[in-house]
Design a protein around this motif. Sequence first.
Motif, PDB file in Angstrom:
ATOM      1  N   VAL A  83       4.826   5.383  -0.165  1.00  0.00           N
ATOM      2  CA  VAL A  83       5.479   4.072  -0.410  1.00  0.00           C
ATOM      3  C   VAL A  83       4.529   3.214  -1.086  1.00  0.00           C
ATOM      4  O   VAL A  83       3.658   2.639  -0.465  1.00  0.00           O
ATOM      5  N   PRO A  84       4.436   3.235  -2.393  1.00  0.00           N
ATOM      6  CA  PRO A  84       3.392   2.310  -3.082  1.00  0.00           C
ATOM      7  C   PRO A  84       3.506   0.782  -2.588  1.00  0.00           C
ATOM      8  O   PRO A  84       4.521   0.417  -2.327  1.00  0.00           O
ATOM      9  N   GLY A  85       2.315   0.293  -2.356  1.00  0.00           N
ATOM     10  CA  GLY A  85       1.883  -1.192  -2.012  1.00  0.00           C
ATOM     11  C   GLY A  85       2.169  -1.417  -0.792  1.00  0.00           C
ATOM     12  O   GLY A  85       1.971  -2.417  -0.311  1.00  0.00           O
ATOM     13  N   VAL A  86       2.370  -0.281   0.212  1.00  0.00           N
ATOM     14  CA  VAL A  86       2.431  -0.691   1.434  1.00  0.00           C
ATOM     15  C   VAL A  86       1.517  -0.075   2.215  1.00  0.00           C
ATOM     16  O   VAL A  86       1.196   1.169   2.292  1.00  0.00           O
ATOM     17  N   ASP A  87       0.899  -0.629   3.113  1.00  0.00           N
ATOM     18  CA  ASP A  87      -0.438  -0.198   4.007  1.00  0.00           C
ATOM     19  C   ASP A  87       0.239  -0.047   5.469  1.00  0.00           C
ATOM     20  O   ASP A  87       1.041  -0.836   5.832  1.00  0.00           O
ATOM     21  N   VAL A  88      -0.704   0.682   6.172  1.00  0.00           N
ATOM     22  CA  VAL A  88      -0.490   0.590   7.489  1.00  0.00           C
ATOM     23  C   VAL A  88      -0.944  -0.564   8.267  1.00  0.00           C
ATOM     24  O   VAL A  88      -1.978  -0.659   8.227  1.00  0.00           O
ATOM     25  N   VAL A  89      -0.012  -1.547   8.899  1.00  0.00           N
ATOM     26  CA  VAL A  89      -0.453  -2.601   9.469  1.00  0.00           C
ATOM     27  C   VAL A  89       0.357  -2.796  10.699  1.00  0.00           C
ATOM     28  O   VAL A  89       1.211  -2.703  10.960  1.00  0.00           O
ATOM     29  N   ASP A  90      -0.667  -2.851  11.879  1.00  0.00           N
ATOM     30  CA  ASP A  90      -0.368  -2.881  13.278  1.00  0.00           C
ATOM     31  C   ASP A  90       0.818  -2.018  13.659  1.00  0.00           C
ATOM     32  O   ASP A  90       1.575  -2.036  14.992  1.00  0.00           O
ATOM     33  N   GLY A  91       0.856  -1.072  13.064  1.00  0.00           N
ATOM     34  CA  GLY A  91       2.021  -0.001  13.430  1.00  0.00           C
ATOM     35  C   GLY A  91       3.304  -0.399  13.506  1.00  0.00           C
ATOM     36  O   GLY A  91       4.059   0.143  14.277  1.00  0.00           O
ATOM     37  N   VAL A  92       3.696  -1.487  12.949  1.00  0.00           N
ATOM     38  CA  VAL A  92       5.106  -2.122  12.873  1.00  0.00           C
ATOM     39  C   VAL A  92       6.086  -1.293  12.272  1.00  0.00           C
ATOM     40  O   VAL A  92       5.745  -0.698  10.916  1.00  0.00           O
ATOM     41  N   GLN A  93       7.024  -1.159  12.579  1.00  0.00           N
ATOM     42  CA  GLN A  93       8.046  -0.132  12.175  1.00  0.00           C
ATOM     43  C   GLN A  93       8.773  -0.862  10.747  1.00  0.00           C
ATOM     44  O   GLN A  93       9.319  -1.979  11.118  1.00  0.00           O
ATOM     45  N   VAL A  94       8.615   0.057   9.613  1.00  0.00           N
ATOM     46  CA  VAL A  94       9.388  -0.391   8.272  1.00  0.00           C
ATOM     47  C   VAL A  94      10.503   0.349   8.061  1.00  0.00           C
ATOM     48  O   VAL A  94       9.965   1.637   7.819  1.00  0.00           O
TER      49      VAL A  94
ATOM     50  N   GLY B  91       7.069  -1.641  -4.825  1.00  0.00           N
ATOM     51  CA  GLY B  91       6.171  -1.669  -3.648  1.00  0.00           C
ATOM     52  C   GLY B  91       5.130  -2.736  -3.703  1.00  0.00           C
ATOM     53  O   GLY B  91       4.913  -3.441  -2.843  1.00  0.00           O
ATOM     54  N   LEU B  92       4.483  -3.057  -4.761  1.00  0.00           N
ATOM     55  CA  LEU B  92       3.704  -4.271  -5.058  1.00  0.00           C
ATOM     56  C   LEU B  92       4.340  -5.439  -4.726  1.00  0.00           C
ATOM     57  O   LEU B  92       3.713  -6.494  -4.275  1.00  0.00           O
ATOM     58  N   VAL B  93       5.351  -5.639  -5.551  1.00  0.00           N
ATOM     59  CA  VAL B  93       6.410  -6.992  -5.127  1.00  0.00           C
ATOM     60  C   VAL B  93       6.602  -7.298  -3.933  1.00  0.00           C
ATOM     61  O   VAL B  93       6.528  -8.333  -3.307  1.00  0.00           O
ATOM     62  N   GLU B  94       6.873  -6.100  -3.120  1.00  0.00           N
ATOM     63  CA  GLU B  94       7.194  -6.554  -1.941  1.00  0.00           C
ATOM     64  C   GLU B  94       6.054  -6.776  -1.070  1.00  0.00           C
ATOM     65  O   GLU B  94       5.905  -7.605  -0.060  1.00  0.00           O
ATOM     66  N   ASN B  95       4.950  -6.236  -1.380  1.00  0.00           N
ATOM     67  CA  ASN B  95       3.572  -6.631  -0.768  1.00  0.00           C
ATOM     68  C   ASN B  95       3.431  -8.065  -0.837  1.00  0.00           C
ATOM     69  O   ASN B  95       2.752  -8.880  -0.435  1.00  0.00           O
ATOM     70  N   TYR B  96       3.597  -8.406  -2.227  1.00  0.00           N
ATOM     71  CA  TYR B  96       3.171  -9.760  -2.712  1.00  0.00           C
ATOM     72  C   TYR B  96       3.976 -10.926  -2.119  1.00  0.00           C
ATOM     73  O   TYR B  96       3.462 -11.778  -1.821  1.00  0.00           O
ATOM     74  N   ILE B  97       5.183 -10.472  -1.981  1.00  0.00           N
ATOM     75  CA  ILE B  97       6.042 -11.575  -1.324  1.00  0.00           C
ATOM     76  C   ILE B  97       5.609 -11.746   0.422  1.00  0.00           C
ATOM     77  O   ILE B  97       5.797 -12.795   0.652  1.00  0.00           O
ATOM     78  N   ALA B  98       5.237 -10.374   0.753  1.00  0.00           N
ATOM     79  CA  ALA B  98       5.111 -10.635   2.109  1.00  0.00           C
ATOM     80  C   ALA B  98       3.809 -11.530   2.483  1.00  0.00           C
ATOM     81  O   ALA B  98       3.844 -12.331   3.288  1.00  0.00           O
ATOM     82  N   LYS B  99       2.779 -11.480   1.233  1.00  0.00           N
ATOM     83  CA  LYS B  99       1.635 -12.221   1.372  1.00  0.00           C
ATOM     84  C   LYS B  99       1.776 -13.788   1.272  1.00  0.00           C
ATOM     85  O   LYS B  99       1.563 -14.685   1.847  1.00  0.00           O
ATOM     86  N   VAL B 100       2.859 -13.915   0.349  1.00  0.00           N
ATOM     87  CA  VAL B 100       3.185 -15.479   0.179  1.00  0.00           C
ATOM     88  C   VAL B 100       3.879 -16.022   1.230  1.00  0.00           C
ATOM     89  O   VAL B 100       3.457 -17.124   1.602  1.00  0.00           O
ATOM     90  N   PHE B 101       4.718 -15.245   2.012  1.00  0.00           N
ATOM     91  CA  PHE B 101       5.349 -15.841   3.368  1.00  0.00           C
ATOM     92  C   PHE B 101       4.214 -15.961   4.227  1.00  0.00           C
ATOM     93  O   PHE B 101       4.236 -17.082   4.983  1.00  0.00           O
ATOM     94  N   LEU B 186      -0.045  -6.587 -15.300  1.00  0.00           N
ATOM     95  CA  LEU B 186       0.603  -7.233 -14.006  1.00  0.00           C
ATOM     96  C   LEU B 186       0.447  -6.659 -12.891  1.00  0.00           C
ATOM     97  O   LEU B 186       0.343  -6.856 -11.655  1.00  0.00           O
ATOM     98  N   LEU B 187       0.607  -5.061 -13.201  1.00  0.00           N
ATOM     99  CA  LEU B 187       0.243  -4.204 -11.921  1.00  0.00           C
ATOM    100  C   LEU B 187      -0.977  -4.423 -11.277  1.00  0.00           C
ATOM    101  O   LEU B 187      -1.364  -4.101 -10.231  1.00  0.00           O
ATOM    102  N   ALA B 188      -1.960  -4.466 -12.054  1.00  0.00           N
ATOM    103  CA  ALA B 188      -3.378  -4.654 -11.953  1.00  0.00           C
ATOM    104  C   ALA B 188      -3.414  -6.095 -11.009  1.00  0.00           C
ATOM    105  O   ALA B 188      -4.138  -6.205 -10.166  1.00  0.00           O
ATOM    106  N   TYR B 189      -2.728  -7.105 -11.382  1.00  0.00           N
ATOM    107  CA  TYR B 189      -2.991  -8.501 -10.970  1.00  0.00           C
ATOM    108  C   TYR B 189      -2.168  -8.190  -9.603  1.00  0.00           C
ATOM    109  O   TYR B 189      -2.650  -8.773  -8.338  1.00  0.00           O
ATOM    110  N   LEU B 190      -1.217  -7.689  -9.444  1.00  0.00           N
ATOM    111  CA  LEU B 190      -0.501  -7.495  -8.014  1.00  0.00           C
ATOM    112  C   LEU B 190      -1.322  -6.446  -7.031  1.00  0.00           C
ATOM    113  O   LEU B 190      -1.180  -6.670  -5.871  1.00  0.00           O
ATOM    114  N   ARG B 191      -2.316  -5.674  -7.603  1.00  0.00           N
ATOM    115  CA  ARG B 191      -2.926  -4.832  -6.780  1.00  0.00           C
ATOM    116  C   ARG B 191      -4.257  -5.539  -6.222  1.00  0.00           C
ATOM    117  O   ARG B 191      -4.641  -5.249  -5.248  1.00  0.00           O
ATOM    118  N   GLN B 192      -4.624  -6.660  -6.706  1.00  0.00           N
ATOM    119  CA  GLN B 192      -5.595  -7.539  -6.337  1.00  0.00           C
ATOM    120  C   GLN B 192      -5.380  -7.969  -4.951  1.00  0.00           C
ATOM    121  O   GLN B 192      -4.522  -8.315  -4.395  1.00  0.00           O
TER     122      GLN B 192
END
Lengths: 343, 192
Positions: A83-94, B91-101, B186-192
């Motif tokens: 799942v691109p962009g997703v890391d394993v953090v705290d083992g929380v269920q996603v 996936g990167l967008v989801e990660n980005y939004i989670a970090k903004v929150f 943009l993908l490179a920016y989101l991977r940072q």
Amino acid sequence: MVRAVSNRKSVQVRRMLACVCFAALFALLPGTASAERQNDKAAFKGTQLSVKPIEERGKKKKLAKAYKPDPTMRVIIEPAATVPGVDVVDGVQVPKDLNESGPSDEGDVPGDLVAETEDPLEGLNRVVFGFNQVVDHLVLEPSARIYRAVIPRPVRTGVTNVLNNLATPITLTNDILQGNPEAAANTIKRFMVNSTLGIGGIFDHATGLGEPLHYEDFGQTLGVWGVGSGPYLVIPILGPSNPRDASGMVVDTAVNPMTWILYDAPLWQKSIPVGTQIVVSREAILDDYDNLRKNSPDLYASVRDLYAQKRQAEIANEAAGYNPGSGVNSLPPSMVPQTLNPY
Amino acid sequence: MTDIVRPLSRRLFMSLAASAALVPGMAFAASSAESYVSKVGNGVIAAARNNSVSQFRSLLRSNADIAAIAIYSLGPYRKSLTADMKSEYYGLVENYIAKVFQQNAKKLAGEGLEVKGTSDAGDSVLVKSVLNFGGGGTVPVTWRLVKRGGGFRIFDVNVDGIWLASTQKTNFVSVLKKNNGQMSALLAYLRQ
């Protein structure tokens, strides 16, 4: 003849009774909610919801293609490779339901609620913005950091309270010009309580007594009257603005009693209230602005967007300090109204 | 008397039947949007109190229309997103939004969320709410929901007058503009 008149009357009576029944029926049906909740809904500005029953919505072909979560597909978070962009953090269920195909067509992506800011002077604005950033780095930000480091929080709160109290004539004038008697009454009560019990506005006892802080300026009043913002402007030192808000600032300066009290005073004395306001406002957003600087790929564009959105919300009384239901509401204790926006 | 009563009864019956069919349906849609927001809002408060990126990400995965947000955020550069990039980009967008929150967790760590009403914005549903803090402070939060698969998904959130997806779009478009619309930038920016 008499019979015909009698028949017409009876038809009219039937129609009236039917109307009354309809009215009574519609008045009674939503009666399960509390009275307070109904008041809030009645005061809510905007089109009331008109949505088809859930069964009918499900029949649409377009919706069948749309992003559809499957609660049965919950798994422990996948490795980043799966799942691109997703890391394993705290083992929380996603749940593993991130749609990889996306909306099936453009119609699935809602449109903008925020109007794009006109910026025909972008080139010049960027130059002034750059100048303001230099001034901020050299003067405003260090002043705000020193103010935060040296002055204890309770004293800073007192200074903020005094500035808020001094801004009363501006807020009151604009409450009245906007035709908001409830907000005007709140402003008067706050001023009376805080100027006396609050020892010249140092303590905000009014909030504790149910009269929370709100803030208005003439730029907002013009917005309420339907005046458009015009093109985006960056003013030296003062920061983001537009013709509507800049002219509002001139009117507010004229309404402010401090302008006339200090009219004949030397420049350094005149600068004290404005200078204090700038430092206090800058201190209030130190952390937020640090985050913005760190995370914005284009700080100028971000500030322009945030300014436009914030002003739109303030004009609609949808920012903190307002409740569409009651006219005013409370600000969080940590928040300071931005009389001068240091962005 | 009976002449009046009979037709009236028929009309009353018909009006009752029509009302029973229409009004509860509308009320149900509004209340379901409100109860959905109430549930998600409490999840956001819990995640904010724990300051947990993973909890925010879990909430987003379960409740946000990430694909629609991701495409909206590209603004005029939507066509730059090719099919082979979608998976990574979402996936990167989801990660980005989670970090903004997570970065704004302090502003969201209230004591409770009070839903104030619902309105129709045409292509979406707006649910207004108030985030209550201790000491009587409140912050207005508006949730923009889209109808998906017979339920709702969150498309955008407005905290104290600022729409998060709109702000995100400004950032993404800035990156793309600087790089001639190259999605790889943009993908490179989101991977940072």
